[in-house]
Design a protein around this motif. Sequence first.
Motif, PDB file in Angstrom:
ATOM      1  N   GLN A   1       0.864  -1.183   0.000  1.00 51.45           N
ATOM      2  CA  GLN A   1       0.000   0.000   0.000  1.00 51.45           C
ATOM      3  C   GLN A   1       0.898   1.230   0.000  1.00 51.45           C
ATOM      4  O   GLN A   1       1.761   1.372   0.874  1.00 51.45           O
TER       5      GLN A   1
ATOM      6  N   THR B   1       2.199   4.489   5.543  1.00 46.56           N
ATOM      7  CA  THR B   1       2.621   3.915   4.257  1.00 46.56           C
ATOM      8  C   THR B   1       3.977   4.466   3.860  1.00 46.56           C
ATOM      9  O   THR B   1       4.350   5.568   4.293  1.00 46.56           O
TER      10      THR B   1
ATOM     11  N   GLU C   1       0.094  -4.782   3.316  1.00 47.47           N
ATOM     12  CA  GLU C   1      -1.199  -5.103   3.926  1.00 47.47           C
ATOM     13  C   GLU C   1      -1.525  -6.569   3.693  1.00 47.47           C
ATOM     14  O   GLU C   1      -1.287  -7.105   2.622  1.00 47.47           O
TER      15      GLU C   1
ATOM     16  N   VAL D   1       0.245  -4.681   8.045  1.00 48.15           N
ATOM     17  CA  VAL D   1      -0.926  -3.926   8.456  1.00 48.15           C
ATOM     18  C   VAL D   1      -2.149  -4.565   7.808  1.00 48.15           C
ATOM     19  O   VAL D   1      -2.031  -5.332   6.853  1.00 48.15           O
ATOM     20  N   SER D   2      -3.293  -4.242   8.344  1.00 48.76           N
ATOM     21  CA  SER D   2      -4.552  -4.584   7.709  1.00 48.76           C
ATOM     22  C   SER D   2      -5.508  -3.454   8.038  1.00 48.76           C
ATOM     23  O   SER D   2      -5.417  -2.848   9.112  1.00 48.76           O
TER      24      SER D   2
ATOM     25  N   LEU E   1      -7.021   0.665  11.508  1.00 44.46           N
ATOM     26  CA  LEU E   1      -5.739   0.087  11.113  1.00 44.46           C
ATOM     27  C   LEU E   1      -5.297  -0.891  12.193  1.00 44.46           C
ATOM     28  O   LEU E   1      -5.248  -0.537  13.374  1.00 44.46           O
TER      29      LEU E   1
ATOM     30  N   ARG F   1      -2.190  -3.808  13.203  1.00 44.36           N
ATOM     31  CA  ARG F   1      -0.778  -4.084  12.942  1.00 44.36           C
ATOM     32  C   ARG F   1      -0.378  -5.437  13.529  1.00 44.36           C
ATOM     33  O   ARG F   1      -0.938  -5.882  14.533  1.00 44.36           O
TER      34      ARG F   1
END
Length: 175
Positions: A79, A86, A90, A126-127, A169, A171
Amino acid sequence: MDTERLIMRRWRAEDREPFAAMNADPQVMEHFPALLTREESDALVDRIEEKFDEHGFGLWALEVRESGHFIGFTGLAWQTFEARFTPAVEIGWRLARPAWGHGYASEAAREAVRYAFGEAGLDDLVSMTAVQNTRSRAVMERLGMTRDPADDFDHPRVPEESGLRRHVLYRLKRI
């Protein structure tokens, strides 16, 4: 890559039709700004495949081992949009409705995490998702990902007037 019940693989031509159907399903796309046309869905597959060639990983097509059915994707994506966290890799997923509730997203995501912290040599993942997407947030939490509400953000690629702009977010760091 394989899990107990799934095959995680590169995309095939025959995946495009069921993927387009998923991307046109209002329930599957509930937490995205818009449904995708067949052309937009095919273009997404093309971009996914380009990222595999560029980075060596990407969003793997998911196939149920027992039936051979394509059910969506799970994997890793760089991302690079403008945000304080960023660039970042992700972990994400999108599954067809009949595949919901079977633990497939979590199973495939655990394998993607193993790959990320193993073969890919990444240190963190990350998501992210729209605040309202409780199903995806539950997968993130099952993976051991953590959320700091201070990291929540307005996604710059989601229109300002959209009720989906606010994102959480999560992590995960390699141990």
